[in-house]
Design a protein around this motif. Sequence first.
Motif, mmCIF file in Angstrom:
data_model
loop_
_atom_site.group_PDB
_atom_site.id
_atom_site.type_symbol
_atom_site.label_atom_id
_atom_site.label_comp_id
_atom_site.label_asym_id
_atom_site.label_seq_id
_atom_site.Cartn_x
_atom_site.Cartn_y
_atom_site.Cartn_z
ATOM 1 N N ALA A 137 15.865 27.081 -24.269
ATOM 2 C CA ALA A 137 16.273 28.199 -23.406
ATOM 3 C C ALA A 137 15.759 28.039 -21.873
ATOM 4 O O ALA A 137 16.451 28.084 -21.235
ATOM 5 N N THR A 189 14.607 36.445 -23.547
ATOM 6 C CA THR A 189 15.605 35.566 -24.539
ATOM 7 C C THR A 189 16.110 34.257 -23.859
ATOM 8 O O THR A 189 16.493 33.261 -24.475
ATOM 9 N N ASN A 190 15.946 34.258 -22.629
ATOM 10 C CA ASN A 190 16.280 33.055 -21.598
ATOM 11 C C ASN A 190 14.996 32.120 -21.329
ATOM 12 O O ASN A 190 15.333 31.167 -20.672
ATOM 13 N N SER A 234 17.929 27.596 -18.757
ATOM 14 C CA SER A 234 17.924 28.403 -17.549
ATOM 15 C C SER A 234 17.440 27.700 -16.427
ATOM 16 O O SER A 234 18.050 28.168 -15.264
ATOM 17 N N TRP A 284 19.944 37.132 -14.707
ATOM 18 C CA TRP A 284 20.695 36.173 -15.986
ATOM 19 C C TRP A 284 20.253 36.992 -17.235
ATOM 20 O O TRP A 284 19.215 37.277 -17.546
ATOM 21 N N LYS A 285 21.386 37.342 -18.243
ATOM 22 C CA LYS A 285 21.033 38.241 -19.309
ATOM 23 C C LYS A 285 21.789 37.413 -20.565
ATOM 24 O O LYS A 285 22.376 36.479 -20.398
ATOM 25 N N ASP A 286 21.504 37.933 -21.733
ATOM 26 C CA ASP A 286 22.309 37.202 -22.745
ATOM 27 C C ASP A 286 23.575 38.135 -22.987
ATOM 28 O O ASP A 286 24.215 38.144 -24.295
ATOM 29 N N SER A 324 25.788 36.240 -17.096
ATOM 30 C CA SER A 324 25.613 35.574 -18.582
ATOM 31 C C SER A 324 25.066 34.118 -18.629
ATOM 32 O O SER A 324 25.853 33.267 -18.054
ATOM 33 N N ALA A 325 24.161 34.118 -19.190
ATOM 34 C CA ALA A 325 23.560 32.632 -19.303
ATOM 35 C C ALA A 325 24.311 31.759 -20.175
ATOM 36 O O ALA A 325 24.488 30.686 -19.996
ATOM 37 N N ALA A 326 25.289 32.524 -21.126
ATOM 38 C CA ALA A 326 26.177 31.448 -22.182
ATOM 39 C C ALA A 326 27.110 31.318 -21.402
ATOM 40 O O ALA A 326 28.081 30.359 -21.801
#
Length: 468
Positions: free
Chosen positions: A20, A13-14, A24, A232-234, A290-292
């Motif tokens: 995205a 997803t990243n 990243s 790194w995850k969502d 968290s990438a966000a």
Amino acid sequence: MGYELLVMKFGGTNMQDARAVRHSASLAARSIREGVKVVVVVSAMAGVTNSLLKLADAAQSGDIASANDEIALMRTRHFTAAQELGAAPDSAVVRELREMHETLRQAVYGVYLLRELTPRSRDLIVAFGERLSAPLMSLALEQGGLRAHHLTGGEAGILTDTHFGNAKPLPGTYERVKDRLSGLLAAGVTPVVAGFMGETDKGAITTLGRGGTDFSATIVGKALGADEVWAWKDVDGVMSADPRVVKDARNIEVLSYGEVMELAYFGAKVLHPLAVTPLQESGIPLRVKSAADPDFPGTLVQAEPRDEAGHPVKAVTAIRNVSIINVSGAGVLGIPEVIASVFDAIARENVTLLMVSQSSSMSNVSLAVQTADAERTLLALRAGVSLELQIEEQPGVAVLAIVGSGMRGQRGVSARMFTALAAQDVNILMISQGSSELNVSVAVEGGHVDTATRAVHTAFDLGQKVQA
């Protein structure tokens, strides 16, 4: 704290589109600009791995038209991302993407002609996802003013056995990865490694199993003696339960390698169960971020568990779509070789057993397997064990597990779990406790799994309010 070297892994997803990928790349760039050396390990764009598996199957069954349609869609998706990231139509990146799609098309055509998809050709095809996304990450880093160079897993030095589809790194891998990546880092170049893949000593492409990009990242981390590996995850980190099921699930600040392996094994889609093995040997911590919300510390995974007083359990997790296979027959099962033949038959099929439980009268053994594996398991047992045994499948089951190192030596943990389930009228079909005492798992009817998860989460006080 000052880091010298970080390995950063970005999931599908990243990497799913130009926006995205750019985001990243900016997360990696942030650390690089602070003087940290970074190795980036990337997954395929979200959904691409499944598309590749689908088109390989289509080619095998003779439907080359739909395989080619799928390749055309993927090609457009990668070209669009490259263009949006600023690549000119005649640039090296676009040329490389075009050549790779052509090679993929030829490989798929070969499968179609032979009507045969071997594990080896499936690996070759499915690894294109990562091979196609790595140049996009390299491009995004370069557009941000950094020097980057992308490599396949094999080029980065990941040497594996020939167990296609689920390959393991060979002992020489670590030395090779160090040799191949150290030079780039010393020259101020950021290596971008295609995750999930390696190669055999004969140069055949292999994949490391589901979720293998985490595994690639930890292999690289160990090889280079990184300070930490960042996945790194969502999500904010590892949660105390699936937040879609339990509204007040919270982030767990610290977990041990052992706890994470139990969680991964019992279905928490956090990390590849093998991903922590290279780190266990080297003691390198892994951080799920968290990438966000990059400033949020996420979850730190380290060698030592951190037990919170009064909180023996850290998380509750569930595996759905499970079948229980009951093997019974009066008196027959007390004989050691009968039990051995049951496990032999399953081992030959390479089926993962989620739980095993044997009744005290020795007349039955219950095995929990993923429903997807149930048919194979039944056939293997019917072919491999004595005729007097009855073998039945009970589908529509889920396995619920509680995980936490604090359970060790603490009385009443199982009782608290069983009381919570009983209060919700959840019927327990099977119970098993690992000898490591890091988990207790129970099988329940599939329809009760969400209720059961919430009840157990509340019983162990795992909600947001604990952390003031």
